[in-house]
Design an enzyme around this catalytic site. Structure first.
Site, PDB file in Angstrom:
ATOM      1  N   TYR A  43      -2.293   6.174  -1.630  1.00 46.59           N
ATOM      2  CA  TYR A  43      -1.429   5.879  -3.266  1.00 46.59           C
ATOM      3  C   TYR A  43      -2.189   4.726  -3.738  1.00 46.59           C
ATOM      4  O   TYR A  43      -1.544   4.267  -4.912  1.00 46.59           O
ATOM      5  CB  TYR A  43      -0.040   5.231  -2.819  1.00 46.59           C
ATOM      6  CG  TYR A  43       0.632   6.364  -1.933  1.00 46.59           C
ATOM      7  CD1 TYR A  43       1.187   7.342  -2.805  1.00 46.59           C
ATOM      8  CD2 TYR A  43       0.916   6.289  -0.690  1.00 46.59           C
ATOM      9  CE1 TYR A  43       1.765   8.380  -2.176  1.00 46.59           C
ATOM     10  CE2 TYR A  43       1.654   7.100  -0.250  1.00 46.59           C
ATOM     11  CZ  TYR A  43       2.187   8.393  -0.958  1.00 46.59           C
ATOM     12  OH  TYR A  43       2.870   9.297  -0.042  1.00 46.59           O
ATOM     13  N   TYR A  54       7.675   1.910   0.692  1.00 44.88           N
ATOM     14  CA  TYR A  54       7.855   2.898  -0.431  1.00 44.88           C
ATOM     15  C   TYR A  54       8.785   2.537  -1.582  1.00 44.88           C
ATOM     16  O   TYR A  54       9.869   2.026  -1.157  1.00 44.88           O
ATOM     17  CB  TYR A  54       8.031   4.399   0.379  1.00 44.88           C
ATOM     18  CG  TYR A  54       6.980   4.742   1.271  1.00 44.88           C
ATOM     19  CD1 TYR A  54       5.909   5.622   0.675  1.00 44.88           C
ATOM     20  CD2 TYR A  54       7.011   4.592   2.565  1.00 44.88           C
ATOM     21  CE1 TYR A  54       4.812   5.881   1.558  1.00 44.88           C
ATOM     22  CE2 TYR A  54       6.163   4.943   3.365  1.00 44.88           C
ATOM     23  CZ  TYR A  54       4.929   5.667   2.882  1.00 44.88           C
ATOM     24  OH  TYR A  54       3.935   5.989   3.846  1.00 44.88           O
ATOM     25  N   ASN A  76      13.618   4.846  -9.496  1.00 40.25           N
ATOM     26  CA  ASN A  76      14.273   4.968  -8.123  1.00 40.25           C
ATOM     27  C   ASN A  76      13.884   3.442  -7.458  1.00 40.25           C
ATOM     28  O   ASN A  76      14.620   3.217  -6.627  1.00 40.25           O
ATOM     29  CB  ASN A  76      13.578   5.984  -7.281  1.00 40.25           C
ATOM     30  CG  ASN A  76      14.252   7.405  -7.691  1.00 40.25           C
ATOM     31  OD1 ASN A  76      15.508   7.294  -8.428  1.00 40.25           O
ATOM     32  ND2 ASN A  76      13.544   8.560  -7.537  1.00 40.25           N
ATOM     33  N   HIS A 127       1.838   5.113  -9.791  1.00 39.50           N
ATOM     34  CA  HIS A 127       3.197   4.668  -9.363  1.00 39.50           C
ATOM     35  C   HIS A 127       2.896   3.011  -8.741  1.00 39.50           C
ATOM     36  O   HIS A 127       3.631   2.347  -8.383  1.00 39.50           O
ATOM     37  CB  HIS A 127       3.661   5.403  -8.232  1.00 39.50           C
ATOM     38  CG  HIS A 127       5.094   5.775  -8.466  1.00 39.50           C
ATOM     39  ND1 HIS A 127       5.878   5.388  -9.538  1.00 39.50           N
ATOM     40  CD2 HIS A 127       5.967   6.231  -7.437  1.00 39.50           C
ATOM     41  CE1 HIS A 127       7.055   5.807  -9.424  1.00 39.50           C
ATOM     42  NE2 HIS A 127       7.270   6.265  -8.109  1.00 39.50           N
ATOM     43  N   ASN A 138      10.891   4.076  -3.465  1.00 43.46           N
ATOM     44  CA  ASN A 138      12.222   4.476  -3.449  1.00 43.46           C
ATOM     45  C   ASN A 138      13.422   3.400  -2.777  1.00 43.46           C
ATOM     46  O   ASN A 138      14.433   3.394  -2.899  1.00 43.46           O
ATOM     47  CB  ASN A 138      12.654   6.075  -3.228  1.00 43.46           C
ATOM     48  CG  ASN A 138      11.943   6.846  -4.189  1.00 43.46           C
ATOM     49  OD1 ASN A 138      11.474   6.416  -5.102  1.00 43.46           O
ATOM     50  ND2 ASN A 138      12.068   7.908  -3.915  1.00 43.46           N
TER      51      ASN A 138
END
Length: 188
Positions: free
Chosen positions: A14, A64, A112, A19, A66
């Site tokens: 990631y 993470y 989120n 994000h 969320n």
């Protein structure tokens, strides 16, 4: 103490995704302010230091995206930090790529990570730096888009947005966030 949190997802897969632009700002702040992110507690990677005479804690939640609130609530409780001393940096689909927008409160807007923070903090009143990543085109799914890397055309715009976000964080050390917000939002 001022807590500056950049939202993102942990792991190499990631690292340079849309994000994770919040993590990118934290990494740049850590480098410029010589703060080592060497503590791994509360499901987050963080470090503390003094900048312009103020104690600062930089954090990247490792829960993470969320579940970001699961890191920040216990961390803030441990260090006895009030919500008004929190600044959160994150990606925003509703802003054009590379634009930044500062806010002092607001809804999650479909994000989120922010939804988790609002849930765990019990309020939507905390300072935010939103970094535009634009919207997917050609029918691409949002999840694939936000977890995708920036294109070579987007990269310079994102670098500039990261630099502006760093400058906004620096300004917030010596001025009220509302004043910084008015100054930086006028530049958009």
């Amino acid at each position: 103490m001022l807590v500056i949190a950049g939202l993102g997802n942990p792991g190499k897969n990631y690292e340079n995704t849309r994000h994770n632009v919040g993590f990118m700002v934290i990494d740049q702040l850590a480098k410029e302010w010589n703060i080592e992110l060497n503590q791994n507690k509360f499901n987050g990677l963080y470090g503390t230091g003094f900048v312009s005479g103020k104690k600062v804690l930089l954090v990247k939640p490792l829960t993470y995206m969320n579940l970001s609130g699961e890191c920040l609530r216990p961390l803030m409780d441990y260090y006895d930090v009030d919500n008004e001393d929190l600044t959160v940096i994150y990606d925003d689909l509703d802003l054009p790529t590379g634009k930044i927008r500062l806010r002092t409160k607001g809804s999650a807007g479909g994000h989120n990570g922010i939804k988790s923070l609002i849930q765990h903090l019990g309020t939507s009143e905390f300072d935010r730096i939103r970094i535009g990543i634009g919207r997917p085109v050609n029918g691409m799914k949002v999840v694939d888009y936000v977890l995708g890397s920036f294109t070579k055309e987007e990269a310079p715009e994102i670098e500039e947005a990261v630099d502006k976000s760093v400058k906004a964080c620096e300004a917030s050390l010596s001025k009220p966030f509302l004043e910084v917000m008015n100054e930086f939002n006028a530049k958009v």
